[in-house]
Design a protein around this motif. Structure first.
Motif, short mmCIF file in Angstrom:
data_model
loop_
_atom_site.label_atom_id
_atom_site.label_comp_id
_atom_site.label_asym_id
_atom_site.label_seq_id
_atom_site.Cartn_x
_atom_site.Cartn_y
_atom_site.Cartn_z
N THR A 105 0.82 -1.22 0.00
CA THR A 105 0.00 0.00 0.00
C THR A 105 0.84 1.25 0.00
O THR A 105 0.31 2.36 -0.17
CB THR A 105 -0.91 0.00 1.23
N GLN A 106 2.19 1.05 0.22
CA GLN A 106 3.08 2.20 0.20
C GLN A 106 3.22 2.70 -1.25
O GLN A 106 3.17 1.92 -2.20
CB GLN A 106 4.45 1.82 0.76
N ALA A 107 3.45 3.96 -1.39
CA ALA A 107 3.48 4.56 -2.73
C ALA A 107 4.67 4.02 -3.53
O ALA A 107 4.54 3.75 -4.74
CB ALA A 107 3.56 6.08 -2.61
N PHE A 108 5.79 3.85 -2.87
CA PHE A 108 6.99 3.40 -3.60
C PHE A 108 6.98 1.90 -3.86
O PHE A 108 7.79 1.42 -4.64
CB PHE A 108 8.25 3.80 -2.82
N ALA A 109 6.06 1.17 -3.16
CA ALA A 109 6.06 -0.28 -3.26
C ALA A 109 4.77 -0.84 -3.85
O ALA A 109 4.47 -2.03 -3.67
CB ALA A 109 6.31 -0.90 -1.88
N SER A 110 4.06 -0.03 -4.54
CA SER A 110 2.83 -0.52 -5.18
C SER A 110 3.19 -1.52 -6.27
O SER A 110 4.30 -1.49 -6.80
CB SER A 110 2.04 0.64 -5.76
#
Length: 780
Positions: A689-694
């Motif tokens: 759900t993290q922006a860098f880990a989508s």
């Protein structure tokens, strides 16, 4: 009644009986009877053991056959005893006594007769023994007189023998004295002979007199205890000096005469100039001297045979010098002219080869001539030094100035090969001892060449390698390699003539210089030069790599440095030396602190008992710094390879590494729990759900890495093939890059399995690890 035999003590005792008994006993012992003789005596004894009665006692039996009357009764009757009338006992006893006396007399008569006979014989023997005693006494007196005469005779003989011994000893002493005095008496004889007007070296008495003089000197030297031995020794030595002076004058006269004949023949010959031109081997200057050698051979042979004595060793050395002086006077002009001709016509290597060959030939001829004069001294190389050193000096003086101005390393290396291999190694060994006198001057020339070569090599390393100023063409990488590939593709197979064209010029100069110097210099000198050359070459390559990185790309700079460091390591590997050099320096850095303490009064300047004394204060410390150029090269190569591997790894999988690093940092922060509530609320959310880990972001970075593997990595491999022609080298360098790429994919794949669903992983489309490995392997 039976008569009792008279005791032994009643028998007459006399000297004759005793002597007779002793005589019989001695006889029995010295002449024993045999068994046959003993048997005969026993038989005789048995025969006479029972004697018959006498005829007057025997009575035959009557006619009427009555019994015979016993012998005793018959005897008594015959004696008239039976007619006696025995009235009373007294008469009976008287009658019995008379009867007994008659019987005793009858029985002992034969013994008395035997006794009388024995006494007569004893008396006779006593008379004989007395005569014998008198005779023996006479013999004893005679023997005593004989012993006295024998003693006197022996004394006389001993006295005569002693006199003969003393006479012989006196004769020997006189002879020994005469033999010793002969050495002293010879002074007058030898003096008169040597000072005679007829005495000369050619006289047949000269050598025997010289030998006798030597014997006298040796004897007087060995017996200094004799009276006036020192005076005689001085006189003998004066005569010896005169004789040796005559020998020296004679030798000089013969040698000068031969030299004058040779010079006169040269001057009087129309071909005198040709003799000089044709070389020193001209027969004219040797034939006359060989004739002189035949004339001097007897006297020189005597001198050589006595060379163990210092006087003769000195005169022999003087004769050697005289010979060398006369020969040098004849041949030095010819040698100098020939070497000058070589110097005018030939270059330095050719001059060295021709000059050494010419001197060897001259030395061989001179040695052969020297052996005619001095056969026993020919083996001693130093004997011809006064002749050969000046001749060799002409060549040395000719080579030395040209050698100083020679700066070409190739020419100097050629000189080393000529001197070391051809001259000293082959020609000198082949010709043997006859040219051994040339060895010192040739080694001196070789040492000068080594010194000049080492100087030029250091200058070459400093000017051509350390101070090399590259041009744009020198730093045109990878253009130079690309042009080389195009050229080699059109060239014939196996043609590697342009291989060195792709090398950086300092590397080419370093390898070329070291390969030339390796066989020409001593190992200790070459080690220092090789260490300096490798060090400055490595520094020059690193500088060029930095410039190429700026002009082209960092990858070109790295591959350039790897390529050339590998070549340098490969080229210096055959050199069987240690590239380690220990530098010693004097360190005075501690002096300032000691001076400050002295000025503050903390220590005394003249306190010699302390470690801060004057001597220790101003004594520098020796610092040793060991530098190993080969290890430094390996270290630089390893660092460059690691830098290249990391740069390529970052070029290909940098997005993956950045993503994994960021995720790892987040997890570490979450586990520490020290970033506050805001961070906790952020970390409480799932990773995807993290922006860098989508999933979209992850799919994007995976695609970016895949694109780099498909597009950028082949370009890298192309560059590696351009710089590194050896496949094994490329494989070794590419293996850690492949390992890093695979490891980055494994880490990312492990992270996706733990944080993302199967559908999300399929949407990311990450390449399986086996397929990735196959794809990377195909790039090789």
């Amino acid at each position: 009644m039976a008569t009792t035999p008279a005791p032994a003590s009643a028998l007459p005792k006399s000297g004759a009986v005793s002597k007779g008994y002793n005589f019989a006993s001695t006889w029995e012992q010295n002449a024993p009877l045999t068994e046959q003789q003993k048997a005969a005596i026993a038989a005789l004894s048995h025969a006479v053991a029972e004697r018959p009665f006498p005829a007057n006692l025997e009575k035959s039996s009557g006619k009427d056959g009555g019994a015979a009357v016993p012998e005793k009764e018959s005897a008594l009757e015959e004696a008239g005893a039976m007619d006696a009338v025995l009235v009373n006992t007294h008469q009976f006893y008287k009658w019995f006594a008379e009867l007994e006396s008659a019987m005793k007399s009858e029985t002992e008569e034969k013994y008395r007769l035997y006794e009388n006979t024995l006494e007569e014989r004893v008396n006779t023997c006593d008379g004989i023994l007395k005569q014998v005693d008198d005779t023996l006494n006479l013999f004893e007196e005679l023997q005593s007189l004989h012993s006295s005469v024998a003693t006197k005779t022996k004394t006389l003989h001993d006295a005569c023998d002693q006199l003969l011994v003393e006479k012989q000893r006196l004769i020997e002493f006189a002879e020994a004295l005469r033999s010793r005095l002969n050495y002293f008496d010879e002074l007058e004889n030898v003096s008169s002979s040597f000072y005679s007007q007829n005495m000369s070296i050619g006289n047949e008495q000269f050598l025997p007199l010289l030998k006798r003089l030597d014997d006298c000197i040796s004897y007087v030297e060995n017996n200094p205890q004799y009276a006036e031995s020192a005076v005689y020794l001085v006189k003998f030595r004066q005569l010896q000096s005169r004789a040796l002076g005559m020998i020296r004058s004679h030798v000089l006269s013969i040698l000068k005469g031969a030299s004058s004949q040779v010079q006169a023949a040269i001057r009087g010959s129309d071909s005198g100039k040709n003799i000089v031109t044709e070389g020193i081997e001209a027969s004219l200057i040797y034939v006359r001297f060989k004739a002189a050698a035949s004339e001097l051979k007897p006297i020189l042979g005597e001198i050589e045979s006595r060379s163990s004595r210092k006087e003769y060793a000195q005169i022999l050395s003087e004769c050697h010098n005289l010979f060398c002086e006369q020969r040098l006077y004849l041949v030095r002009g010819m040698v100098q002219q020939r070497i000058s001709e070589f110097a005018r016509k030939e270059a330095l290597p050719s001059l060295t080869r021709s000059g050494c060959a010419y001197l060897m030939e001259a030395c061989q001829f001179e040695h052969q001539l020297f052996a005619h004069f001095f056969p026993s001294s020919a083996a001693d190389v130093s004997s011809m030094a006064p002749l050969m050193e000046p001749l060799c000096t002409y060549l040395y003086d000719t080579l030395r100035p040209r050698l100083i101005y020679e700066g070409n390393i190739d020419s100097l290396c050629e000189l080393v090969d000529i001197l070391k291999v051809e001259v000293l190694g082959e020609q000198l060994s082949r010709r043997g001892e006859s040219v051994a006198s040339l060895r010192p001057i040739l080694q001196r020339i070789l040492a000068d060449v080594h010194e000049r070569l080492a100087f030029c090599a250091r200058t070459h390393i400093r000017e051509e390698i350390a101070n090399f100023r590259p041009t744009d063409e020198d730093l045109d990488y990878p253009g130079k390699l690309e042009r080389s590939v195009d050229t080699s593709s059109s060239a014939t197979v196996g043609d590697n003539s342009d291989v060195y064209l792709t090398w950086y010029r300092p590397l080419e100069k370093t390898v070329s210089c070291l390969s030339k110097l390796y066989r020409c210099l001593e190992p200790s000198v070459f080690t220092g030069l090789a260490q300096d050359a490798v060090e400055v070459c490595s520094t020059s390559l690193q500088s060029a790599s930095k410039v190429i990185s700026k002009k082209a790309t960092p990858m070109d700079g790295q591959l350039f440095l790897i390529k050339h460091l590998l070549i340098l390591r490969e080229q210096i590997a055959p050199f069987d030396i240690e590239f380690s050099v220990t530098h010693k320096e004097l360190d005075f850095s501690h002096l300032l602190d000691h001076l400050r303490r002295i000025l503050r009064g903390q220590v005394s300047l003249f306190d010699w008992s302390r470690s801060t004394s004057l001597a220790r204060t101003f004594s520098p410390r020796v610092l040793e710094n060991q530098i190993d150029a080969r290890k430094e090269l390996e270290k630089s190569l390893k660092a460059t390879c690691e830098e290249f591997i990391m740069s390529i790894t970052k070029l290909v999988v940098d997005p993956m590494l950045s993503f994994v690093t960021k995720v790892t940092a987040v997890k570490v922060a979450l586990s520490s729990g020290s970033q506050g509530q805001k961070l906790d609320s952020v970390l409480a959310k799932p990773l995807k759900t993290q922006a860098f880990a989508s999933p979209d972001k992850v799919a994007e970075l995976v695609q970016k890495v895949a694109t780099a593997i498909q597009e950028d990595l082949p370009k890298v491999m192309t560059k590696m093939r351009l710089y590194l022609q050896n496949p094994s080298t490329r494989m070794i360098l590419f293996k850690p890059i492949k390992t890093n790429i695979v490891e980055a994919h494994i880490q990312l794949q492990s992270l996706l399995k733990s944080e993302y669903s199967t559908e999300e992983m399929q949407s990311i489309s990450m390449l399986p690890i086996p397929d990735l490995q196959s794809q990377l392997d195909s790039l090789l």
